[in-house]
Design a protein around this motif. Structure first.
Motif, PDB file in Angstrom:
ATOM      1  N   THR A 167      23.073  33.734  30.557  1.00 55.31           N
ATOM      2  CA  THR A 167      22.588  32.365  29.882  1.00 55.31           C
ATOM      3  C   THR A 167      23.860  31.832  28.852  1.00 55.31           C
ATOM      4  OG1 THR A 167      21.617  34.317  27.801  1.00 55.31           O
ATOM      5  CG2 THR A 167      20.725  32.904  29.705  1.00 55.31           C
ATOM      6  N   VAL A 168      25.115  33.212  28.303  1.00 53.18           N
ATOM      7  CA  VAL A 168      25.831  32.755  27.642  1.00 53.18           C
ATOM      8  C   VAL A 168      26.826  30.839  27.973  1.00 53.18           C
ATOM      9  CG1 VAL A 168      27.948  33.266  26.118  1.00 53.18           C
ATOM     10  CG2 VAL A 168      25.338  34.453  26.667  1.00 53.18           C
ATOM     11  N   ALA A 169      26.935  30.982  29.643  1.00 51.97           N
ATOM     12  CA  ALA A 169      27.618  30.539  30.409  1.00 51.97           C
ATOM     13  C   ALA A 169      27.135  29.225  30.019  1.00 51.97           C
ATOM     14  CB  ALA A 169      27.142  30.150  31.542  1.00 51.97           C
ATOM     15  N   ALA A 170      26.255  28.962  29.601  1.00 52.84           N
ATOM     16  CA  ALA A 170      25.501  27.289  28.707  1.00 52.84           C
ATOM     17  C   ALA A 170      26.543  26.825  27.836  1.00 52.84           C
ATOM     18  CB  ALA A 170      24.347  27.380  28.133  1.00 52.84           C
ATOM     19  N   ALA A 171      27.068  27.501  26.939  1.00 51.40           N
ATOM     20  CA  ALA A 171      28.077  27.325  26.032  1.00 51.40           C
ATOM     21  C   ALA A 171      29.139  26.659  26.512  1.00 51.40           C
ATOM     22  CB  ALA A 171      28.338  28.468  25.117  1.00 51.40           C
ATOM     23  N   ILE A 172      29.653  26.278  28.273  1.00 50.60           N
ATOM     24  CA  ILE A 172      30.839  25.866  28.161  1.00 50.60           C
ATOM     25  C   ILE A 172      30.493  25.070  29.072  1.00 50.60           C
ATOM     26  CG2 ILE A 172      32.555  27.620  27.643  1.00 50.60           C
ATOM     27  CD1 ILE A 172      32.717  28.305  30.779  1.00 50.60           C
ATOM     28  N   GLY A 173      28.619  24.482  29.039  1.00 50.38           N
ATOM     29  CA  GLY A 173      28.449  23.351  30.033  1.00 50.38           C
ATOM     30  C   GLY A 173      28.190  24.402  31.287  1.00 50.38           C
ATOM     31  N   VAL A 174      27.916  25.020  31.764  1.00 49.93           N
ATOM     32  CA  VAL A 174      27.303  25.968  33.142  1.00 49.93           C
ATOM     33  C   VAL A 174      26.195  25.656  33.484  1.00 49.93           C
ATOM     34  CG1 VAL A 174      27.661  27.366  35.057  1.00 49.93           C
ATOM     35  CG2 VAL A 174      29.184  27.434  33.274  1.00 49.93           C
ATOM     36  N   ALA A 175      25.314  24.310  34.030  1.00 52.61           N
ATOM     37  CA  ALA A 175      23.532  24.625  33.865  1.00 52.61           C
ATOM     38  C   ALA A 175      23.187  25.346  34.805  1.00 52.61           C
ATOM     39  CB  ALA A 175      24.022  23.025  34.986  1.00 52.61           C
ATOM     40  N   GLU A 176      22.792  26.508  34.280  1.00 53.18           N
ATOM     41  CA  GLU A 176      22.078  27.685  34.527  1.00 53.18           C
ATOM     42  C   GLU A 176      20.619  27.251  33.487  1.00 53.18           C
ATOM     43  OE1 GLU A 176      22.374  30.240  31.508  1.00 53.18           O
ATOM     44  OE2 GLU A 176      22.498  28.828  31.162  1.00 53.18           O
ATOM     45  N   ALA A 177      19.857  28.314  34.011  1.00 49.73           N
ATOM     46  CA  ALA A 177      19.170  28.349  33.257  1.00 49.73           C
ATOM     47  C   ALA A 177      18.433  28.114  31.845  1.00 49.73           C
ATOM     48  CB  ALA A 177      17.707  29.397  33.651  1.00 49.73           C
ATOM     49  N   ALA A 178      19.688  28.631  31.182  1.00 51.06           N
ATOM     50  CA  ALA A 178      19.439  28.224  29.337  1.00 51.06           C
ATOM     51  C   ALA A 178      20.167  27.285  29.195  1.00 51.06           C
ATOM     52  CB  ALA A 178      20.387  29.610  28.453  1.00 51.06           C
ATOM     53  N   TYR A 179      21.322  26.177  30.304  1.00 50.69           N
ATOM     54  CA  TYR A 179      21.945  25.093  29.811  1.00 50.69           C
ATOM     55  C   TYR A 179      20.903  23.863  29.106  1.00 50.69           C
ATOM     56  CZ  TYR A 179      24.767  21.231  30.433  1.00 50.69           C
ATOM     57  OH  TYR A 179      24.661  20.381  30.081  1.00 50.69           O
ATOM     58  N   LEU A 180      19.250  23.924  30.907  1.00 49.47           N
ATOM     59  CA  LEU A 180      18.376  23.414  31.354  1.00 49.47           C
ATOM     60  C   LEU A 180      16.677  23.996  30.247  1.00 49.47           C
ATOM     61  CD1 LEU A 180      16.431  20.718  32.707  1.00 49.47           C
ATOM     62  CD2 LEU A 180      15.965  22.888  34.418  1.00 49.47           C
ATOM     63  N   MET A 181      17.283  24.903  29.666  1.00 55.72           N
ATOM     64  CA  MET A 181      15.847  25.583  28.457  1.00 55.72           C
ATOM     65  C   MET A 181      16.094  24.394  27.572  1.00 55.72           C
ATOM     66  SD  MET A 181      14.824  28.660  27.518  1.00 55.72           S
ATOM     67  CE  MET A 181      16.102  28.607  26.403  1.00 55.72           C
ATOM     68  N   LYS A 182      17.591  24.412  27.043  1.00 58.40           N
ATOM     69  CA  LYS A 182      17.717  23.634  26.360  1.00 58.40           C
ATOM     70  C   LYS A 182      17.739  22.189  25.821  1.00 58.40           C
ATOM     71  CE  LYS A 182      22.331  23.409  22.948  1.00 58.40           C
ATOM     72  NZ  LYS A 182      22.183  21.913  23.375  1.00 58.40           N
ATOM     73  N   ALA A 183      18.487  21.578  27.034  1.00 56.65           N
ATOM     74  CA  ALA A 183      17.713  20.080  27.663  1.00 56.65           C
ATOM     75  C   ALA A 183      16.274  19.672  26.791  1.00 56.65           C
ATOM     76  CB  ALA A 183      18.379  19.982  28.548  1.00 56.65           C
ATOM     77  N   MET A 184      15.263  20.671  28.097  1.00 56.23           N
ATOM     78  CA  MET A 184      13.944  20.110  27.763  1.00 56.23           C
ATOM     79  C   MET A 184      13.649  20.401  26.380  1.00 56.23           C
ATOM     80  SD  MET A 184      12.809  22.470  30.683  1.00 56.23           S
ATOM     81  CE  MET A 184      13.151  21.482  32.705  1.00 56.23           C
ATOM     82  N   ILE A 185      13.771  21.531  25.687  1.00 58.07           N
ATOM     83  CA  ILE A 185      13.713  22.085  23.693  1.00 58.07           C
ATOM     84  C   ILE A 185      14.219  20.427  23.129  1.00 58.07           C
ATOM     85  CG2 ILE A 185      13.912  23.419  21.783  1.00 58.07           C
ATOM     86  CD1 ILE A 185      13.565  25.368  23.669  1.00 58.07           C
ATOM     87  N   GLU A 186      15.154  19.903  23.609  1.00 54.92           N
ATOM     88  CA  GLU A 186      15.505  18.820  22.797  1.00 54.92           C
ATOM     89  C   GLU A 186      15.131  17.599  22.947  1.00 54.92           C
ATOM     90  OE1 GLU A 186      19.597  19.076  23.591  1.00 54.92           O
ATOM     91  OE2 GLU A 186      20.177  20.364  22.155  1.00 54.92           O
ATOM     92  N   ASN A 187      14.497  17.421  24.363  1.00 57.96           N
ATOM     93  CA  ASN A 187      13.673  16.202  24.332  1.00 57.96           C
ATOM     94  C   ASN A 187      12.363  16.275  24.594  1.00 57.96           C
ATOM     95  OD1 ASN A 187      16.579  14.606  24.933  1.00 57.96           O
ATOM     96  ND2 ASN A 187      16.493  16.361  26.031  1.00 57.96           N
ATOM     97  N   GLU A 188      11.344  18.187  24.713  1.00 58.19           N
ATOM     98  CA  GLU A 188      10.067  17.562  24.827  1.00 58.19           C
ATOM     99  C   GLU A 188       9.328  18.322  23.650  1.00 58.19           C
ATOM    100  OE1 GLU A 188       9.304  16.256  27.284  1.00 58.19           O
ATOM    101  OE2 GLU A 188      11.026  15.925  28.808  1.00 58.19           O
ATOM    102  N   ALA A 189       8.246  17.864  23.932  1.00 57.46           N
ATOM    103  CA  ALA A 189       7.399  18.542  22.548  1.00 57.46           C
ATOM    104  C   ALA A 189       6.587  19.789  22.365  1.00 57.46           C
ATOM    105  CB  ALA A 189       6.629  17.574  21.829  1.00 57.46           C
TER     106      ALA A 189
END
Length: 224
Positions: A167-189
């Motif tokens: 999940t730490v790979a999301a810090a450099i833009g690797v589109a794994e699970a944590a990266y998508l979860m962060k995007a979803m939380i920012e855009n969904e309620a």
């Protein structure tokens, strides 16, 4: 209720978890190879190799993984121009993330294998030297096969930790699970629901692995 899952095509939920699986598999294999070499250095009769192995393990284990992953991107790629042969930004991020994960996880693999080496009776190494085997031959033919069988359980724990550490790979833009979860939380309620979906996904990835390797550890345990 789960409409938010269909709103993301790049990456999709399955695509994000597939990236997590690829990160885990490739990093796990690399960590096993590098960690085994480090363990061999830790028990080597050559002082320089022992010193390098000891210093590497003690330093890397005490550096946060996030720092290592960001260094591979900002340090190696941006400052020193290390791209690992990649021309595409996504491929570059994937390879740099693997490099960071391997470098970090190998320190823990090394210590797990070294603990297995310590369980092999010293008399076996002495007998091997008595019949003319070199240190490398003794390690490869006698010590490591027994050591691996005794540390399947600890290595399983390292692999499970690696799966979660991807999940730490999301810090450099690797589109794994944590990266998508962060995007979803920012855009969904639906924060709780999103968190539950991704938590379940990681359970699906790690639980069967832990159960299988736990069974394999008992099956192949060295009886002394």
């Amino acid at each position: 209720m789960f409409d938010f899952l269909s709103n993301y095509d790049d990456p999709s939920l399955l695509g994000a978890f597939w990236m997590t699986v690829k990160l885990t598999a490739v990093s796990g294999l690399g960590s096993l190879i590098w960690g085994t070499l480090l363990a061999a250095m830790r028990v080597s009769p050559v002082p320089l190799m022992r010193g390098f192995g000891t210093a590497y393990v003690n330093i890397v284990r005490n550096i946060p993984l996030t720092v290592i992953i960001i260094f591979t991107s900002l340090g190696l790629a941006d400052v020193f121009g290390v791209t690992l042969g990649a021309t595409d930004f996504k491929v570059q991020g994937f390879r740099l993330a693997i490099l960071g994960l391997v470098g970090y996880t190998a320190a823990f693999v090394c210590e797990a294998i070294r603990s297995g080496i310590n369980t092999v009776p010293l008399g076996q190494a002495e007998a091997a030297r008595a019949i003319g085997l070199t240190f490398t031959q003794t390690l490869r033919l006698i010590i490591l096969p027994q050591a691996f069988r005794s540390v399947i359980g600890p290595l399983a724990n390292v692999l499970i930790a690696l799966t979660k550490n991807t999940t730490v790979a999301a810090a450099i833009g690797v589109a794994e699970a944590a990266y998508l979860m962060k995007a979803m939380i920012e855009n969904e309620a639906q924060t709780l629901l999103i968190g539950a979906v991704f938590a379940f996904g990681f359970v699906v990835l790690t639980l069967p692995t832990g159960l299988f390797l736990g069974w394999l550890s008992k099956r192949l345990a060295v009886k002394r």
